[in-house]
Scaffold this motif. Sequence first.
Motif, PDB file in Angstrom:
ATOM      1  N   VAL A   1       0.847  -1.198   0.000  1.00 16.77           N
ATOM      2  CA  VAL A   1       0.000   0.000   0.000  1.00 16.77           C
ATOM      3  C   VAL A   1       0.884   1.250   0.000  1.00 16.77           C
ATOM      4  CG1 VAL A   1      -1.565   1.368   1.450  1.00 16.77           C
ATOM      5  CG2 VAL A   1      -2.060  -1.053   1.017  1.00 16.77           C
ATOM      6  N   ARG A   2       1.894   1.281   0.866  1.00 15.41           N
ATOM      7  CA  ARG A   2       2.811   2.433   0.917  1.00 15.41           C
ATOM      8  C   ARG A   2       3.556   2.598  -0.407  1.00 15.41           C
ATOM      9  NH1 ARG A   2       3.712   0.639   6.225  1.00 15.41           N
ATOM     10  NH2 ARG A   2       5.560  -0.516   5.582  1.00 15.41           N
ATOM     11  N   THR A   3       3.978   1.481  -0.994  1.00 19.13           N
ATOM     12  CA  THR A   3       4.669   1.551  -2.283  1.00 19.13           C
ATOM     13  C   THR A   3       3.780   2.199  -3.333  1.00 19.13           C
ATOM     14  OG1 THR A   3       6.080  -0.356  -1.833  1.00 19.13           O
ATOM     15  CG2 THR A   3       5.661   0.157  -4.149  1.00 19.13           C
ATOM     16  N   ALA A   4       2.554   1.728  -3.451  1.00 18.43           N
ATOM     17  CA  ALA A   4       1.624   2.272  -4.452  1.00 18.43           C
ATOM     18  C   ALA A   4       1.426   3.769  -4.247  1.00 18.43           C
ATOM     19  CB  ALA A   4       0.293   1.532  -4.387  1.00 18.43           C
ATOM     20  N   GLU A   5       1.193   4.165  -3.012  1.00 13.51           N
ATOM     21  CA  GLU A   5       0.917   5.573  -2.726  1.00 13.51           C
ATOM     22  C   GLU A   5       2.149   6.447  -2.916  1.00 13.51           C
ATOM     23  OE1 GLU A   5      -1.021   5.327   1.110  1.00 13.51           O
ATOM     24  OE2 GLU A   5      -2.875   4.589   0.169  1.00 13.51           O
ATOM     25  N   ARG A   6       3.319   5.970  -2.520  1.00  8.73           N
ATOM     26  CA  ARG A   6       4.552   6.742  -2.716  1.00  8.73           C
ATOM     27  C   ARG A   6       4.908   6.881  -4.195  1.00  8.73           C
ATOM     28  NH1 ARG A   6       7.829   4.116   2.339  1.00  8.73           N
ATOM     29  NH2 ARG A   6       6.849   5.418   3.935  1.00  8.73           N
ATOM     30  N   ALA A   7       4.463   5.924  -4.998  1.00 13.86           N
ATOM     31  CA  ALA A   7       4.707   5.987  -6.442  1.00 13.86           C
ATOM     32  C   ALA A   7       3.663   6.841  -7.158  1.00 13.86           C
ATOM     33  CB  ALA A   7       4.742   4.584  -7.035  1.00 13.86           C
ATOM     34  N   GLY A   8       2.727   7.427  -6.401  1.00 13.99           N
ATOM     35  CA  GLY A   8       1.762   8.351  -6.978  1.00 13.99           C
ATOM     36  C   GLY A   8       0.412   7.770  -7.342  1.00 13.99           C
ATOM     37  N   PHE A   9       0.189   6.507  -7.052  1.00 18.17           N
ATOM     38  CA  PHE A   9      -1.099   5.880  -7.365  1.00 18.17           C
ATOM     39  C   PHE A   9      -2.133   6.277  -6.324  1.00 18.17           C
ATOM     40  CE2 PHE A   9       1.726   3.533  -9.952  1.00 18.17           C
ATOM     41  CZ  PHE A   9       0.980   2.937 -10.959  1.00 18.17           C
ATOM     42  N   GLN A  10      -3.390   6.384  -6.758  1.00 18.43           N
ATOM     43  CA  GLN A  10      -4.491   6.720  -5.865  1.00 18.43           C
ATOM     44  C   GLN A  10      -5.400   5.511  -5.690  1.00 18.43           C
ATOM     45  OE1 GLN A  10      -6.618  10.288  -6.970  1.00 18.43           O
ATOM     46  NE2 GLN A  10      -4.759  11.226  -7.770  1.00 18.43           N
ATOM     47  N   ARG A  11      -5.799   5.286  -4.437  1.00 19.49           N
ATOM     48  CA  ARG A  11      -6.726   4.192  -4.163  1.00 19.49           C
ATOM     49  C   ARG A  11      -8.108   4.572  -4.680  1.00 19.49           C
ATOM     50  NH1 ARG A  11      -7.524   2.151   1.867  1.00 19.49           N
ATOM     51  NH2 ARG A  11      -5.266   2.293   1.702  1.00 19.49           N
ATOM     52  N   GLU A  12      -8.691   3.666  -5.463  1.00 17.37           N
ATOM     53  CA  GLU A  12     -10.014   3.918  -6.031  1.00 17.37           C
ATOM     54  C   GLU A  12     -11.116   3.115  -5.367  1.00 17.37           C
ATOM     55  OE1 GLU A  12      -9.579   3.329 -10.270  1.00 17.37           O
ATOM     56  OE2 GLU A  12      -9.006   5.429 -10.503  1.00 17.37           O
ATOM     57  N   GLY A  13     -10.754   2.013  -4.730  1.00 17.50           N
ATOM     58  CA  GLY A  13     -11.806   1.236  -4.097  1.00 17.50           C
ATOM     59  C   GLY A  13     -11.347  -0.149  -3.720  1.00 17.50           C
ATOM     60  N   LEU A  14     -12.285  -0.894  -3.126  1.00 16.92           N
ATOM     61  CA  LEU A  14     -12.055  -2.272  -2.713  1.00 16.92           C
ATOM     62  C   LEU A  14     -12.788  -3.193  -3.677  1.00 16.92           C
ATOM     63  CD1 LEU A  14     -10.977  -4.285  -0.558  1.00 16.92           C
ATOM     64  CD2 LEU A  14     -13.231  -4.092   0.521  1.00 16.92           C
ATOM     65  N   LEU A  15     -12.055  -4.128  -4.264  1.00 20.29           N
ATOM     66  CA  LEU A  15     -12.639  -5.128  -5.145  1.00 20.29           C
ATOM     67  C   LEU A  15     -12.785  -6.415  -4.343  1.00 20.29           C
ATOM     68  CD1 LEU A  15     -10.397  -4.351  -8.235  1.00 20.29           C
ATOM     69  CD2 LEU A  15     -12.737  -3.578  -7.848  1.00 20.29           C
TER      70      LEU A  15
END
Length: 181
Positions: free
Chosen positions: A144-158
């Motif tokens: 989760v930290r990797t995704a967010e630090r790389a600039g990705f935004q959480r869109e939802g829970l699948l």
Amino acid sequence: MEQPLHVPELTAGGFSLRPWRLTDLRLVREASEDDYIPLITTVPSPYSELAAVAFIERQWGRASARTGYPFVVVSPDGRPVGNVGLWLRDLEQGRASLGYWVAESARGQGAAVAAVSAVTDWALSELGIPRLELYVEPWNTGSVRTAERAGFQREGLLRGWQQVGADRRDMFMYALLNGER
């Protein structure tokens, strides 16, 4: 017949990314001994040299079949420490996905963020992909930290999105649109 994809060499944050080589067997061995990596990838477990060579050949096959770009993540000291892939299954719909893992011995050193950032920048600028996606299990705080630090935004829970081992698992969906970086 279409030409295979060319997996380039990239750099970010002192780490480099390159195509897989047969000399990466030690990395496959360490990944095969991880509790989680073989569940979410095709890394063989238990390890055997024959299975590890087949894994590396599958990575080459992904570029040959034009399904994606598999990269080995190499630390500043030259040691292979992980994998990041850009997968093109949904490219006709204007999106691609990334997957990544880092061997336990190299976690916490920034390899995943550097690798994901390098591939993301390249995919957006050089390939012009409109949308990049990541899927992360909710409990996996490091990813989760990797995704967010790389600039990705959480869109939802699948819910029940992906088969992991014997179970269907929920995944957070993260995305980054071209032009947001």
